[in-house]
Scaffold this active site. Structure first.
Site, PDB file in Angstrom:
ATOM      1  N   TYR A 162       0.831  -1.207   0.000  1.00 51.83           N
ATOM      2  CA  TYR A 162       0.000   0.000   0.000  1.00 51.83           C
ATOM      3  C   TYR A 162       0.861   1.250   0.000  1.00 51.83           C
ATOM      4  O   TYR A 162       2.019   1.233   0.389  1.00 51.83           O
ATOM      5  CB  TYR A 162      -1.002   0.004   1.157  1.00 51.83           C
ATOM      6  CG  TYR A 162      -0.468   0.414   2.506  1.00 51.83           C
ATOM      7  CD1 TYR A 162      -0.562   1.743   2.952  1.00 51.83           C
ATOM      8  CD2 TYR A 162       0.095  -0.519   3.371  1.00 51.83           C
ATOM      9  CE1 TYR A 162      -0.105   2.112   4.207  1.00 51.83           C
ATOM     10  CE2 TYR A 162       0.547  -0.155   4.627  1.00 51.83           C
ATOM     11  CZ  TYR A 162       0.443   1.168   5.040  1.00 51.83           C
ATOM     12  OH  TYR A 162       0.902   1.531   6.284  1.00 51.83           O
ATOM     13  N   CYS A 163       0.243   2.315  -0.490  1.00 50.25           N
ATOM     14  CA  CYS A 163       0.860   3.636  -0.490  1.00 50.25           C
ATOM     15  C   CYS A 163      -0.249   4.620  -0.118  1.00 50.25           C
ATOM     16  O   CYS A 163      -1.229   4.225   0.514  1.00 50.25           O
ATOM     17  CB  CYS A 163       1.473   3.944  -1.862  1.00 50.25           C
ATOM     18  SG  CYS A 163       0.272   3.965  -3.211  1.00 50.25           S
ATOM     19  N   ARG A 164      -0.115   5.869  -0.514  1.00 48.09           N
ATOM     20  CA  ARG A 164      -1.130   6.863  -0.157  1.00 48.09           C
ATOM     21  C   ARG A 164      -2.444   6.614  -0.893  1.00 48.09           C
ATOM     22  O   ARG A 164      -3.502   6.576  -0.294  1.00 48.09           O
ATOM     23  CB  ARG A 164      -0.623   8.263  -0.458  1.00 48.09           C
ATOM     24  CG  ARG A 164      -1.641   9.337  -0.096  1.00 48.09           C
ATOM     25  CD  ARG A 164      -1.164  10.715  -0.451  1.00 48.09           C
ATOM     26  NE  ARG A 164      -0.166  11.135   0.527  1.00 48.09           N
ATOM     27  CZ  ARG A 164       0.724  12.086   0.292  1.00 48.09           C
ATOM     28  NH1 ARG A 164       0.770  12.688  -0.873  1.00 48.09           N
ATOM     29  NH2 ARG A 164       1.580  12.434   1.231  1.00 48.09           N
TER      30      ARG A 164
ATOM     31  N   ILE B 216      -3.910   3.882   1.553  1.00 49.85           N
ATOM     32  CA  ILE B 216      -4.339   4.186   2.919  1.00 49.85           C
ATOM     33  C   ILE B 216      -5.522   5.150   2.924  1.00 49.85           C
ATOM     34  O   ILE B 216      -6.338   5.127   3.851  1.00 49.85           O
ATOM     35  CB  ILE B 216      -3.165   4.724   3.773  1.00 49.85           C
ATOM     36  CG1 ILE B 216      -3.537   4.691   5.261  1.00 49.85           C
ATOM     37  CG2 ILE B 216      -2.718   6.091   3.309  1.00 49.85           C
ATOM     38  CD1 ILE B 216      -2.361   4.952   6.197  1.00 49.85           C
TER      39      ILE B 216
END
Length: 159
Positions: free
Chosen positions: A109-111, A138
């Protein structure tokens, strides 16, 4: 104010169109790569990840840059959840030392999902058979009502 000739106007307009189409091509090129990565690696929704956390062992891999991690981390009450942070730029160099078993389910995951998709695609190419990306990163995790842990504690977005 000076009057612009018809030829000068057309030349200026043509130049503006060429420049803007080049910028569009760069943006669409980036999105093409991200969309291809999403298809190749696959994605899980926040709801699916929550189920995975509850039902099986899964490694959650944060690939954001160090300064972005101040936004918080995915949080789960399950003690069995293994979370790892490796920046996307260091992924190929560090992952094999951190995750030895290439059969282990890994969710990146990232932003907002783009960088995580590229990371999951890379993991697949490196032989990690069960790598997927968290759709929407996220941000979508928090929007779905799941907890995010920050230096100030654990929070949920109020609906």
């Amino acid at each position: 104010m000076k009057k612009v000739s018809g030829k000068m106007f057309h030349a200026t307009l043509l130049l503006m169109l060429l420049l803007s189409s080049g910028l569009y091509a760069q943006e669409s090129g980036k999105m093409l790569l991200i969309n291809e990565a999403k298809k190749e690696a696959g994605e899980v929704t926040p709801e699916q990840l929550k189920e995975m956390i509850e039902d099986e062992e899964v490694i959650i891999l944060d690939v954001r840059e160090t300064e972005q991690r101040a936004e918080g981390y995915l949080f789960s009450d399950f003690a069995s959840v293994n979370t790892i942070s490796i920046t996307r730029g260091n992924l190929e160099w560090e992952i094999e030392d951190k995750i030895k078993d290439k059969e282990t389910p890994v969710v990146t995951y990232c932003r907002n999902g783009g960088r995580g998709a590229l990371a999951a695609q890379t993991l697949k190419k490196m032989g990690y058979k069960n790598a997927k990306n968290l759709k929407g990163g996220i941000q979508d995790w928090a929007k779905a009502g799941y907890s995010v842990k920050t230096g100030l504690g654990v929070f949920k977005i109020a609906k």
